[in-house]
Design a protein around this motif. Structure first.
Motif, PDB file in Angstrom:
ATOM      1  N   THR A  39       0.844  -1.185   0.000  1.00 26.25           N
ATOM      2  CA  THR A  39       0.000   0.000   0.000  1.00 26.25           C
ATOM      3  C   THR A  39       0.884   1.240   0.000  1.00 26.25           C
ATOM      4  O   THR A  39       1.948   1.248   0.630  1.00 26.25           O
ATOM      5  N   ARG A  96     -11.090   0.862  10.207  1.00 23.41           N
ATOM      6  CA  ARG A  96     -10.613   1.100   8.845  1.00 23.41           C
ATOM      7  C   ARG A  96     -11.393   0.303   7.818  1.00 23.41           C
ATOM      8  O   ARG A  96     -11.706  -0.863   8.031  1.00 23.41           O
ATOM      9  N   PHE A  98     -11.119  -0.911   3.766  1.00 24.72           N
ATOM     10  CA  PHE A  98     -10.069  -1.182   2.789  1.00 24.72           C
ATOM     11  C   PHE A  98     -10.687  -1.417   1.423  1.00 24.72           C
ATOM     12  O   PHE A  98     -11.727  -2.069   1.312  1.00 24.72           O
ATOM     13  N   ASP A 100      -9.310  -3.255  -1.799  1.00 22.61           N
ATOM     14  CA  ASP A 100      -8.212  -4.120  -2.221  1.00 22.61           C
ATOM     15  C   ASP A 100      -8.325  -4.415  -3.705  1.00 22.61           C
ATOM     16  O   ASP A 100      -9.415  -4.746  -4.192  1.00 22.61           O
ATOM     17  N   PHE A 118      -3.621  -2.182  -1.848  1.00 17.97           N
ATOM     18  CA  PHE A 118      -4.840  -1.702  -1.208  1.00 17.97           C
ATOM     19  C   PHE A 118      -4.762  -0.251  -0.765  1.00 17.97           C
ATOM     20  O   PHE A 118      -3.688   0.308  -0.587  1.00 17.97           O
ATOM     21  N   ILE A 120      -6.329   2.364   2.230  1.00 19.90           N
ATOM     22  CA  ILE A 120      -6.901   2.416   3.581  1.00 19.90           C
ATOM     23  C   ILE A 120      -7.783   3.649   3.690  1.00 19.90           C
ATOM     24  O   ILE A 120      -7.359   4.756   3.331  1.00 19.90           O
TER      25      ILE A 120
END
Length: 125
Positions: A39, A96, A98, A100, A118, A120
């Motif tokens: 990330t 959080r 995500f 992806d 990904f 966040i």
């Protein structure tokens, strides 16, 4: 084509379950051993191999043990051919969310994740 989509959806469901329960055995089944995890939301860029990533999940308290609701969803599956696909998914862990991008390859007749990149998204408290 439909069989490939169903097989990929099954892998992704196992992926979601592995994250929700911090099930590293299942996680190792869905990820190719040479997969990458990355990330750009961390500085410097966060990049891990599976050897580095699996212990992180093993040490984590599972969302299931905290009675967190499941928030996982497949947005899209895009087949590039018989052996390559990209899947966009959303899931949540703690505060959080995500997004992806999972790249899958089919080797030895099985679909596995070869790359996870990904984003966040912090949820407001």
């Amino acid at each position: 084509m439909t069989r490939a989509l169903n097989d990929i959806a099954d892998v992704i469901q196992d992926y979601f379950d592995a994250l929700h329960f911090c099930d590293v055995d299942r996680l190792q089944r869905v990820f190719h051993p040479k997969a990458i995890y990355a990330t750009a939301d961390e500085t410097p860029l966060l990049y891990r191999t599976m050897v580095e990533y699996i212990p992180v999940v093993a040490a984590r308290q599972s969302p299931a043990s905290r009675n967190e609701p499941r928030r996982d969803h497949i947005d899209a599956i895009d087949l590039a051919g018989e052996n390559t696909a990209v899947v966009r998914v959303r899931c949540s862990i703690g505060p959080r969310d995500f997004v992806d991008f999972l790249t899958l390859v089919r080797t030895e007749g099985e679909w596995r994740i070869i790359a996870k990149v990904f984003q966040i998204i912090e949820r407001p408290s």
